[in-house]
Design a protein around this motif. Structure first.
Motif: not given
Ligand SMILES: Nc1ncnc2c1ncn2[C@@H]1O[C@H](COP(=O)(O)OP(=O)(O)O)[C@@H](O)[C@H]1O
Ligand SMILES: [Mg+2]
Length: 261
Positions: A126, A129-130, A134, A137-138, A140-141, A156, A159
């Protein structure tokens, strides 16, 4: 940092990329341009130690941080990949398993590189991603690749590739599957990697506009050979090579103008 010295790569013992040489300094951006089939992907896969089974470096050398990579064991090469050298592909999403959530893939990737708990790896994912801008992130994950746009998937991929701050990032047509606006965002983001982390980048692209915008040095490939090479300005405005001039003339708007839209 990276030196490729008169490298030849063969598929099924047939030389396909011939006598390829280049030298790269930390933080430099080099573009490999040329039409499809000219050998661009072969060159960067050779550096990554990821040639298909039929492919083999049959001549010359690849030297990274003053050490030849060609004698590395598969384990040594694996340790290098993802730590000092990373690769991103045309569609990072297509590389991901469609039935697995992004986070599971990311956690597994992190845990092949360091012994940390799943929870810590999730948090680290996360955070990465941030850092790549992004947010959420949670969310997206927890997503499947198909639930994200092509541009998000590519971020992603970047990242993940940047998790261990590699000194060399190999990017194979990273924007080719994207619309022009998203292309521009990804290109800018890669430029930021160099600014923030001093990452050296080899960008493979058939879009000489992308090369013109990003690269310090441009290598033109044709039929497995280096047709032309030079600093950005020299290639774009001073090349005497007919093939290079034709490539440049085929782009309607040069010098990164297209990035402004
Ligand atoms: N797995 C393979 N087996 C045999 N030939 C291959 C393989 N991969 C690529 N080639 C050949 O190598 C040449 C260069 O391909 P590639 O490096 O993919 O070019 P580019 O990335 O510039 O499009 C092509 O002629 C292609 O047919
Ligand atoms: Mg290719």
């Amino acid at each position: 940092m990276l030196k490729i010295d008169h490298m030849t790569v063969a598929y099924h013992n047939i030389p396909t990329v011939l006598d390829f040489s280049m030298e790269m300094n930390p933080g430099q951006i080099i573009a490999l341009v040329g039409e499809s089939g000219s050998g661009k992907t072969t060159v960067i896969r050779a550096v990554m130690g990821l040639l298909p089974a039929a492919g083999k470096v049959t001549g010359g050398d690849i030297v990274f941080d003053e050490k030849s990579l060609l004698n590395d064991t598969p384990e040594q090469w694996r340790a290098l990949r993802g730590s000092k050298i990373s690769m991103i592909f045309q569609d990072s999403g297509a590389m991901m398993n469609p039935t697995r959530r992004v986070g599971n893939v990311f956690v597994e990737y992190i845990r092949t590189h360091e012994k940390i708990s799943k929870k810590a790896a999730w948090e680290k994912g996360i955070a990465m991603l941030e850092r790549m801008r992004l947010p959420d992130g949670d969310h997206i994950m927890r997503s499947y690749p198909f639930q994200l746009s092509g541009g998000m998937r590519q971020r992603v991929g970047i990242a993940m590739g940047m998790t261990y701050q590699p000194s060399l990032l190999l990017a194979d047509e990273p924007t080719s599957a994207l619309d022009v606006t998203t292309q521009a965002q990804i290109v800018r983001q890669m430029m930021e990697l160099r600014e923030k982390y001093h990452t050296g980048i080899i960008i493979v692209t058939h879009n000489i506009g992308v090369a013109a915008y990003m690269a310090d040095h441009i290598i033109v490939m044709r039929n497995g050979r280096m047709e032309d090479q030079g600093d950005r300005e020299q290639i774009l405005y001073g090349s005497q090579n007919e093939y290079t001039r034709k490539l440049i003339a085929s782009v309607p708007s040069m010098g990164g103008e297209w990035l402004k839209q």
